[in-house]
Scaffold this active site. Structure first.
Site, mmCIF file in Angstrom:
data_model
loop_
_atom_site.group_PDB
_atom_site.id
_atom_site.type_symbol
_atom_site.label_atom_id
_atom_site.label_comp_id
_atom_site.label_asym_id
_atom_site.label_seq_id
_atom_site.Cartn_x
_atom_site.Cartn_y
_atom_site.Cartn_z
ATOM 1 N N MET A 1 -26.648 -44.632 30.842
ATOM 2 C CA MET A 1 -26.292 -45.044 29.429
ATOM 3 C C MET A 1 -26.281 -46.917 29.579
ATOM 4 O O MET A 1 -25.664 -47.553 28.655
ATOM 5 C CB MET A 1 -25.056 -44.731 29.497
ATOM 6 C CG MET A 1 -24.994 -43.130 29.278
ATOM 7 S SD MET A 1 -23.520 -42.758 28.124
ATOM 8 C CE MET A 1 -22.143 -43.229 28.989
ATOM 9 N N ASP B 1 -25.176 -52.318 40.448
ATOM 10 C CA ASP B 1 -26.062 -51.973 41.714
ATOM 11 C C ASP B 1 -25.934 -50.238 41.883
ATOM 12 O O ASP B 1 -26.749 -49.971 42.821
ATOM 13 C CB ASP B 1 -25.266 -52.586 42.918
ATOM 14 C CG ASP B 1 -25.717 -54.069 42.631
ATOM 15 O OD1 ASP B 1 -26.466 -54.601 41.911
ATOM 16 O OD2 ASP B 1 -24.848 -54.896 43.559
ATOM 17 N N HIS C 1 -26.464 -47.730 39.674
ATOM 18 C CA HIS C 1 -27.685 -47.307 39.064
ATOM 19 C C HIS C 1 -28.979 -47.648 39.753
ATOM 20 O O HIS C 1 -29.739 -47.258 39.832
ATOM 21 C CB HIS C 1 -27.565 -47.928 37.535
ATOM 22 C CG HIS C 1 -26.613 -47.630 36.803
ATOM 23 N ND1 HIS C 1 -25.585 -48.612 36.151
ATOM 24 C CD2 HIS C 1 -26.232 -46.363 36.152
ATOM 25 C CE1 HIS C 1 -24.644 -47.965 35.407
ATOM 26 N NE2 HIS C 1 -25.256 -46.430 35.296
ATOM 27 N N GLN D 1 -21.699 -37.211 23.829
ATOM 28 C CA GLN D 1 -20.878 -36.919 25.116
ATOM 29 C C GLN D 1 -19.453 -37.732 24.928
ATOM 30 O O GLN D 1 -18.697 -37.784 25.785
ATOM 31 C CB GLN D 1 -21.310 -37.170 26.401
ATOM 32 C CG GLN D 1 -21.984 -38.511 26.573
ATOM 33 C CD GLN D 1 -22.905 -38.702 27.806
ATOM 34 O OE1 GLN D 1 -23.887 -38.151 27.862
ATOM 35 N NE2 GLN D 1 -22.405 -39.389 28.982
ATOM 36 N N GLY E 1 -25.995 -39.478 40.219
ATOM 37 C CA GLY E 1 -24.849 -40.026 41.175
ATOM 38 C C GLY E 1 -23.819 -39.014 41.501
ATOM 39 O O GLY E 1 -23.603 -38.484 40.609
ATOM 40 N N ASP F 1 -20.446 -39.184 39.608
ATOM 41 C CA ASP F 1 -20.274 -37.875 38.451
ATOM 42 C C ASP F 1 -20.288 -36.658 39.204
ATOM 43 O O ASP F 1 -21.358 -35.965 38.858
ATOM 44 C CB ASP F 1 -20.752 -38.253 37.378
ATOM 45 C CG ASP F 1 -20.757 -39.589 36.701
ATOM 46 O OD1 ASP F 1 -19.663 -39.720 36.002
ATOM 47 O OD2 ASP F 1 -21.573 -40.570 37.404
ATOM 48 N N SER G 1 -18.670 -48.922 38.017
ATOM 49 C CA SER G 1 -18.871 -48.168 36.890
ATOM 50 C C SER G 1 -19.015 -48.995 35.959
ATOM 51 O O SER G 1 -18.427 -50.202 35.975
ATOM 52 C CB SER G 1 -17.446 -47.157 36.697
ATOM 53 O OG SER G 1 -17.456 -46.935 35.390
#
Ligand code: AMP
Length: 289
Positions: free
Chosen positions: A42, A47, A49, A73, A159, A162, A197
């Protein structure tokens, strides 16, 4: 590699905004015999990602990163409107990680007026996040299925940050015979344990100082569960620690079987999963047992 598709390492990856251009790009890669890995995001990249993008490049010739803040979502009262967006910054970061293409669909493309389909996941989607965000996994599965159909990747990287989402995606791919492999990537953390995050940007300095308690508490719970303490007791102790540190509320701390997210049995691979509110920011984290 086709000349039209080549890119100099370090250059910002090519942005793609239409399905026609995406399909043309993917066809070009395929005709060169290249494999493709997709990293759905999103945006507001960090880092964590970028680690996913680097992993993607070890799996496939080409890494496509999608950036789309998916309205389906988020519930109406959630942070869709203020979710951080930084396309230029994201593209610069992606250049450093070796991404080849950035897929940037807009909502008119993703959800045109007559759009009326939703993938409903059960099994791994039941409980935990769904108890607090009942709309969430339906939005995720629907957008991820669309992204898979658009990009047609050989691999998609998600990841462990999640963790339930990763389980739900694996389940969807298995159940619907989707022709790709799902790759899970470990969580990238700050030095003090806080999981990176995009939502960490919401934290005040005081909240940021408290935030690592979430990780510390669930690591303690993992150690207790591993040494045979009852899961309920270990989870309750972690929730108490999180609350005492100054979190406003704890949505859940749960100790589960790592594969099924069902009940944990000592000696089996397990996972401690948690979600808690720090002021107006909801943080999630999980660790293995
Ligand atoms: P998001 O943009 O937050 O929807 O996340 C996009 C992808 O990045 C998901 O697969 C996440 O699980 C993953 N991700 C987010 N934070 C981290 C992190 N700290 N470490 C590793 N992966 C992450």
């Amino acid at each position: 590699m086709a000349a039209s598709l080549s890119r100099t390492p370090g250059n910002a990856p090519k942005p793609i905004r239409t399905l026609k251009a995406l399909r043309q790009t993917i066809r070009g890669c395929r005709s060169d015999g290249e494999t493709i890995a997709l990293v759905p995001t999103m945006g507001a990249l960090h880092d964590g990602h970028l680690a996913l993008v680097r992993l993607a490049k070890t799996k496939a010739d080409r890494a496509v990163v999608s950036i789309y803040v998916n309205p389906k979502q988020f519930a109406p009262h959630e942070d869709f409107g203020r979710y951080p967006r930084d396309e230029a910054g994201d593209r610069a970061k992606l250049a450093t990680a070796g991404a080849d293409f950035v897929w940037l669909p807009d909502t008119a493309l993703m959800y045109p007026d007559a759009f009326a389909t939703r993938i409903v996941a059960e099994g791994a989607a039941l409980g935990l996040e769904t108890d607090f965000r009942p709309h969430f996994f339906g939005g995720v599965t629907t957008v991820v299925a669309k992204l898979f159909n658009q990009v047609t990747p050989d691999f998609a990287i998600f990841g462990e940050k999640d963790f339930q989402q990763l389980a739900v995606i694996r389940q969807m791919v298995r159940d619907l015979d989707m022709p790709l492999s799902i790759v899970g990537a470990p969580t990238t953390r700050e030095r003090d344990g806080l999981a990176l995050s995009s939502r960490n940007a919401y934290l005040s300095a005081a909240e940021r100082a408290i935030a690592p308690t979430l990780n510390r508490a669930i690591r303690e719970a993992a150690a207790r569960a591993k040494s045979g303490q009852r899961p309920d007791g270990a989870a309750a102790a972690a929730a108490a620690t999180i609350g005492a540190a100054g979190f406003a509320s704890v949505d859940y701390v749960a100790i589960r079987d790592a594969a099924t997210l069902g009940p944990y049995a000592t000696g089996r691979p397990g996972r401690v999963l948690a979600a808690a509110w720090l002021g107006k920011t909801r943080l999630i984290d999980n660790v293995k047992i």
